[in-house]
Design a protein around this motif. Structure first.
Motif, short mmCIF file in Angstrom:
data_model
loop_
_atom_site.label_atom_id
_atom_site.label_comp_id
_atom_site.label_asym_id
_atom_site.label_seq_id
_atom_site.Cartn_x
_atom_site.Cartn_y
_atom_site.Cartn_z
N PRO A 112 29.09 85.10 -67.68
CA PRO A 112 27.84 85.87 -67.84
C PRO A 112 27.81 86.75 -69.09
O PRO A 112 26.78 86.81 -69.77
CB PRO A 112 27.77 86.72 -66.58
CG PRO A 112 28.64 86.05 -65.60
CD PRO A 112 29.69 85.32 -66.38
N PHE A 113 28.91 87.40 -69.41
CA PHE A 113 28.91 88.29 -70.57
C PHE A 113 28.63 87.51 -71.85
O PHE A 113 27.78 87.89 -72.66
CB PHE A 113 30.25 89.04 -70.68
CG PHE A 113 30.33 89.92 -71.89
CD1 PHE A 113 29.65 91.12 -71.93
CD2 PHE A 113 31.07 89.53 -73.00
CE1 PHE A 113 29.70 91.94 -73.06
CE2 PHE A 113 31.14 90.34 -74.13
CZ PHE A 113 30.44 91.55 -74.15
N PHE A 114 29.34 86.40 -72.04
CA PHE A 114 29.16 85.60 -73.26
C PHE A 114 27.79 84.93 -73.28
O PHE A 114 27.17 84.81 -74.34
CB PHE A 114 30.28 84.57 -73.40
CG PHE A 114 31.62 85.22 -73.63
CD1 PHE A 114 31.87 85.93 -74.79
CD2 PHE A 114 32.61 85.13 -72.67
CE1 PHE A 114 33.09 86.54 -75.02
CE2 PHE A 114 33.84 85.75 -72.88
CZ PHE A 114 34.08 86.45 -74.06
N THR A 115 27.30 84.52 -72.12
CA THR A 115 25.96 83.94 -72.05
C THR A 115 24.93 84.97 -72.47
O THR A 115 23.99 84.66 -73.22
CB THR A 115 25.67 83.42 -70.64
OG1 THR A 115 26.67 82.48 -70.27
CG2 THR A 115 24.29 82.78 -70.55
N PHE A 116 25.09 86.20 -72.01
CA PHE A 116 24.16 87.26 -72.39
C PHE A 116 24.21 87.51 -73.89
O PHE A 116 23.18 87.62 -74.54
CB PHE A 116 24.47 88.56 -71.63
CG PHE A 116 23.53 89.67 -71.99
CD1 PHE A 116 22.28 89.74 -71.41
CD2 PHE A 116 23.88 90.64 -72.92
CE1 PHE A 116 21.39 90.75 -71.74
CE2 PHE A 116 23.00 91.64 -73.27
CZ PHE A 116 21.75 91.71 -72.67
N ILE A 117 25.42 87.56 -74.45
CA ILE A 117 25.58 87.80 -75.89
C ILE A 117 24.90 86.69 -76.70
O ILE A 117 24.27 86.95 -77.72
CB ILE A 117 27.08 87.92 -76.27
CG1 ILE A 117 27.71 89.14 -75.59
CG2 ILE A 117 27.26 87.97 -77.77
CD1 ILE A 117 27.09 90.46 -75.95
N ILE A 118 25.01 85.46 -76.23
CA ILE A 118 24.42 84.33 -76.96
C ILE A 118 22.89 84.32 -76.81
O ILE A 118 22.17 84.09 -77.78
CB ILE A 118 25.03 83.00 -76.47
CG1 ILE A 118 26.49 82.92 -76.93
CG2 ILE A 118 24.22 81.81 -76.98
CD1 ILE A 118 27.27 81.81 -76.27
N LEU A 119 22.39 84.56 -75.60
CA LEU A 119 20.95 84.45 -75.34
C LEU A 119 20.16 85.72 -75.65
O LEU A 119 18.95 85.65 -75.88
CB LEU A 119 20.69 84.06 -73.88
CG LEU A 119 21.19 82.70 -73.43
CD1 LEU A 119 20.89 82.49 -71.95
CD2 LEU A 119 20.57 81.60 -74.27
N ALA A 120 20.81 86.86 -75.63
CA ALA A 120 20.09 88.13 -75.77
C ALA A 120 19.28 88.27 -77.05
O ALA A 120 18.13 88.71 -76.98
CB ALA A 120 21.07 89.30 -75.62
N PRO A 121 19.80 87.92 -78.21
CA PRO A 121 18.98 88.11 -79.42
C PRO A 121 17.64 87.38 -79.35
O PRO A 121 16.60 87.94 -79.67
CB PRO A 121 19.85 87.56 -80.54
CG PRO A 121 21.24 87.68 -80.04
CD PRO A 121 21.14 87.46 -78.55
N HIS A 122 17.65 86.15 -78.89
CA HIS A 122 16.40 85.40 -78.75
C HIS A 122 15.57 85.94 -77.59
O HIS A 122 14.38 86.22 -77.74
CB HIS A 122 16.69 83.91 -78.53
CG HIS A 122 15.47 83.13 -78.18
ND1 HIS A 122 14.59 82.67 -79.12
CD2 HIS A 122 14.98 82.73 -76.98
CE1 HIS A 122 13.60 82.03 -78.52
NE2 HIS A 122 13.81 82.05 -77.22
N GLY A 123 16.21 86.09 -76.44
CA GLY A 123 15.50 86.48 -75.23
C GLY A 123 14.85 87.85 -75.31
O GLY A 123 13.68 88.02 -74.93
N ILE A 124 15.57 88.82 -75.80
CA ILE A 124 15.02 90.18 -75.84
C ILE A 124 13.86 90.25 -76.83
O ILE A 124 12.84 90.88 -76.54
CB ILE A 124 16.13 91.20 -76.15
CG1 ILE A 124 17.07 91.30 -74.94
CG2 ILE A 124 15.54 92.57 -76.48
CD1 ILE A 124 18.28 92.17 -75.13
N LEU A 125 13.97 89.59 -77.97
CA LEU A 125 12.85 89.58 -78.92
C LEU A 125 11.64 88.86 -78.30
O LEU A 125 10.50 89.32 -78.42
CB LEU A 125 13.25 88.90 -80.22
CG LEU A 125 14.16 89.69 -81.14
CD1 LEU A 125 14.58 88.83 -82.33
CD2 LEU A 125 13.47 90.96 -81.62
#
Length: 172
Positions: A112-125
């Motif tokens: 989960p941590f690494f998935t969040f780090i990978i997806l967060a830049p795209h997802g949060i924007l």
């Protein structure tokens, strides 16, 4: 959770100057809700997760992928805008559902941590752009239904800023 939605909408209605604070509060509270739902009802997100697991990587050029992602997300952006323009809360509910789905993917991944780090830049924007579309629509709703004065230039700037952020998210 419903109280956080209501409190956020009331705060937004009274004080529109804290858009980023409200966005972070809503995003994090929705992420927390997804964690709770996932632990209490493990099968709650199972159909969504199966769809994500079964999806195949796109074997297209960078520009074809960019076009596909942007076109899909722009359609969602317009939906958030229209739902908020017509129903005040519709765009925010749309925002919550998409955040819940993002959270379910992250929480149920193997790492989960690494998935969040990978997806967060795209997802949060992406979610922030949906949030801006919802706010733009809400301002129109407030003008049409509640007869409040609004700045059309401000709405247009917010709407266009959301599209720009959505494009940047598609690049990531």
């Amino acid at each position: 959770f419903l109280l956080s939605i209501i409190a956020s909408l009331i705060f937004f209605y009274k004080n529109e100057n804290s858009l980023i604070q409200i966005f972070l509060f809503l995003f994090l509270s929705t992420f927390l809700l997804a964690s709770i739902l996932n632990n209490l009802f493990p099968k709650f997100f199972s159909s969504v997760l199966e769809e994500v697991k079964s999806s195949k990587p796109l074997n297209y050029s960078f520009f074809e992928i960019l076009k596909t992602i942007f076109t899909h997300n722009f359609t969602l952006y317009l939906q958030a805008f229209l739902l908020s323009s017509l129903t005040f809360i519709g765009g925010f509910l749309f925002f919550f559902w998409n955040t819940l789905l993002f959270s379910a993917i992250v929480i149920n991944s193997q790492y989960p941590f690494f998935t969040f780090i990978i997806l967060a830049p795209h997802g949060i924007l992406e979610f922030f752009s949906f949030y801006l579309a919802s706010i733009s629509g809400t301002k129109i709703f407030k003008n049409l239904i509640l007869k409040e004065e609004i700045s059309k230039e401000e709405i247009l700037k917010m709407f266009l800023l959301g599209i720009l952020i959505l494009f940047i998210a598609a690049l990531i």
